[in-house]
Enzyme design. Structure first.
Site, PDB file in Angstrom:
ATOM      1  N   CYS A 127       0.815  -1.224   0.000  1.00  0.00           N
ATOM      2  CA  CYS A 127       0.000   0.000   0.000  1.00  0.00           C
ATOM      3  C   CYS A 127       0.848   1.274   0.000  1.00  0.00           C
ATOM      4  O   CYS A 127       0.488   2.264  -0.636  1.00  0.00           O
ATOM      5  CB  CYS A 127      -0.953  -0.014   1.196  1.00  0.00           C
ATOM      6  SG  CYS A 127      -2.093  -1.410   1.115  1.00  0.00           S
ATOM      7  N   ILE A 128       1.943   1.274   0.727  1.00  0.00           N
ATOM      8  CA  ILE A 128       2.812   2.456   0.741  1.00  0.00           C
ATOM      9  C   ILE A 128       3.363   2.713  -0.662  1.00  0.00           C
ATOM     10  O   ILE A 128       3.271   3.820  -1.204  1.00  0.00           O
ATOM     11  CB  ILE A 128       3.970   2.280   1.748  1.00  0.00           C
ATOM     12  CG1 ILE A 128       3.440   2.237   3.189  1.00  0.00           C
ATOM     13  CG2 ILE A 128       5.018   3.373   1.578  1.00  0.00           C
ATOM     14  CD1 ILE A 128       2.980   3.550   3.745  1.00  0.00           C
TER      15      ILE A 128
END
Length: 200
Positions: A127-128
């Site tokens: 996700c980052i």
């Protein structure tokens, strides 16, 4: 009021956004559900959130929560899915299903395209990475805080019949930092916290 007007009003209100990605209970659980070094990462994220809330020029604060599949530790509605840090009434909560937090959500309407985006949370290699990349593509300046994002150890494919090779989480996190920095993300440390949300 259309989304362009909303964005202009947001841009007038704040030029920085604090984006907390998947800061959920399961991520700070005991192994194997929780990330390695969970206590340090949680402490750093708590410091950043408190600093943002008390800044003379507070940013827009957005908590993104992952809706895991049935049986996942972060399955929607389960204890592990809950946000690990309490939110305030003026803060936003966005639920997502994909690594890129902009995909299929209203996140893009909450973040001005002119804003500096300060990113913390999980997971570094999913996700980052995906959300920072998407934010760069939409024109945001993106700042990733070292020591305030994390992931899990990464098993490597091994076909020789021996034990599986494991890349430690800390190594994976540094790989992602280097990749994102090359793409245009600015890496900042916890020592930069006093100036992170200063009006500029």
């Amino acid at each position: 009021m259309d989304s362009r007007t909303d964005e202009r009003n947001l841009a007038d209100h704040a030029r920085k956004v604090l984006l907390l990605l998947d800061v959920q209970v399961t991520m700070f659980a005991n192994p194997p559900d929780g990330v390695p070094n969970a206590s340090t990462v949680r402490r750093n994220i708590e410091k950043i959130l408190e600093h943002a809330r008390t800044s003379p020029t507070p940013p827009i604060i957005i908590h993104v929560r992952n809706d895991g599949d049935i049986g996942d530790p972060d399955q929607a509605g389960t204890p592990g899915w809950q946000l690990a840090l309490p939110t305030l009434p003026n803060e936003h909560i966005v639920d997502k299903r994909k690594n890129n937090a902009f995909a299929g959500t209203n996140l893009g309407t909450l973040i001005p395209s002119t804003a500096d985006l300060v990113v913390v949370g999980m997971q570094s290699d999913f996700c980052i990475r995906a959300t920072c990349s998407a934010a760069l593509h939409r024109g945001n300046n993106v700042l990733l805080v070292e020591g305030a994002h994390a992931t899990y150890d990464r098993p490597e494919d091994f076909t020789g019949g021996g034990p599986a090779l494991i890349t430690p989480a800390a190594t994976v996190e540094k790989e992602i930092e280097s990749e994102l920095e090359e793409a245009g993300v600015v890496l900042v440390g916890m020592e930069d916290l006093p100036h992170l949300f200063a009006d500029s």
